[in-house]
Enzyme design. Structure first.
Site, PDB file in Angstrom:
ATOM      1  N   ASP A  53       0.712  -1.278  -0.036  1.00 24.92           N
ATOM      2  CA  ASP A  53      -0.004   0.067   0.193  1.00 24.92           C
ATOM      3  C   ASP A  53       1.005   1.245   0.067  1.00 24.92           C
ATOM      4  O   ASP A  53       1.515   1.526   0.916  1.00 24.92           O
ATOM      5  CB  ASP A  53      -0.926  -0.080   1.174  1.00 24.92           C
ATOM      6  CG  ASP A  53      -1.774   1.062   1.030  1.00 24.92           C
ATOM      7  OD1 ASP A  53      -1.879   2.037   0.582  1.00 24.92           O
ATOM      8  OD2 ASP A  53      -3.064   0.485   1.619  1.00 24.92           O
ATOM      9  N   HIS A 105      -3.064  -0.530  -2.414  1.00 22.46           N
ATOM     10  CA  HIS A 105      -4.353   0.302  -1.895  1.00 22.46           C
ATOM     11  C   HIS A 105      -5.254  -0.037  -2.995  1.00 22.46           C
ATOM     12  O   HIS A 105      -5.141   0.209  -3.923  1.00 22.46           O
ATOM     13  CB  HIS A 105      -4.001   1.431  -1.713  1.00 22.46           C
ATOM     14  CG  HIS A 105      -4.984   2.372  -0.742  1.00 22.46           C
ATOM     15  ND1 HIS A 105      -5.056   2.481   0.338  1.00 22.46           N
ATOM     16  CD2 HIS A 105      -6.035   3.191  -1.401  1.00 22.46           C
ATOM     17  CE1 HIS A 105      -6.173   3.017   0.972  1.00 22.46           C
ATOM     18  NE2 HIS A 105      -6.653   3.510  -0.271  1.00 22.46           N
TER      19      HIS A 105
END
Length: 231
Positions: A169, A200
């Site tokens: 992420d 993400h």
């Protein structure tokens, strides 16, 4: 599928929430908390999927104080930038209070069934805040941003929480992930799953961010969690 009117606690008007009802009596209620892109088609699809699984599902328009009804596409650069501006203006504390009002509405609409929350991105952070600040029965957060800054509220969590962390992420870097594990791994009510190599937004319903295998795995874990806690 329809929209419903929700009354906030502060008496400042009302806001809408997307509502998806199951066939027959609901087994529980699930509130889907938006990303920074509003209650867009992807968020509405998540509600539709939960209703197909037997839950009453709602997605409150948390940006109603800023730009009611806005729907943005994360794959369009200009709309992504507009979403970042909205996030910067958004009052998260007021957002949690609006989620609490939605929990109240979900209990009324579902016939006092248990209520769970599933949030994504900004919504993942808000799900953690909701777990600490309300009496919601269960919370799930997907790639929540800035949860490491909320660890001081961990002791207020009394009901089950499930967190999905994307290992790659770009908003939640490895040092932040490490702080999350350090602060929460020993919490009796919190369970964390890591998804190495995933970025993400991997569980987005549509668009370029979705990573199919990881999304299906995370969603299966979420469904099992809600089945256990909510019924």
């Amino acid at each position: 599928m329809s929209m419903m009117r929700i009354e906030p606690f502060d008496g400042s008007g009302a806001f809408e929430g997307y509502l998806a009802k199951p066939e027959g009596a609901p087994r529980g209620a699930i509130i889907v908390i938006q990303e920074i892109f509003g209650v867009n088609p992807g968020i509405r699809k998540k509600c539709d999927d939960w209703s197909a699984a037997g839950y009453l599902a709602m997605a409150p328009d948390l940006f109603w104080r800023l730009e009611p009804g806005i729907q943005l596409d994360p794959d369009v650069p200009e709309q992504f930038q507009a979403a970042l501006v909205l996030m910067g203006r958004f009052d998260q504390d007021a957002g949690v209070r609006d989620i609490e009002a939605t929990i109240r509405a979900a209990r009324a609409e579902s016939g006092a069934r248990k209520v769970g929350v599933a949030g994504y991105c900004l919504g993942g952070r808000l799900a953690f805040m909701t777990a600490a600040r309300t009496d919601v029965d269960a919370c799930v957060g997907y790639y929540g941003v800035g949860i490491d800054n909320l660890l001081g509220e961990r002791h207020a969590i009394t009901n089950p929480v499930l967190l999905h962390i994307a290992g790659a992420d770009h908003f939640v870097t490895p040092d932040i992930q490490a702080r999350m594990h350090e602060g929460l791994d020993d919490h009796p009510k919190v369970r964390i799953f890591d998804y190495p190599g995933e970025d993400h937004g991997f569980a987005a319903e549509m668009g370029k961010r979705r990573s199919e295998d990881a999304a299906q795995l995370a969603d299966r874990r979420t469904a099992e969690f809600f089945a256990e806690v909510l019924g």
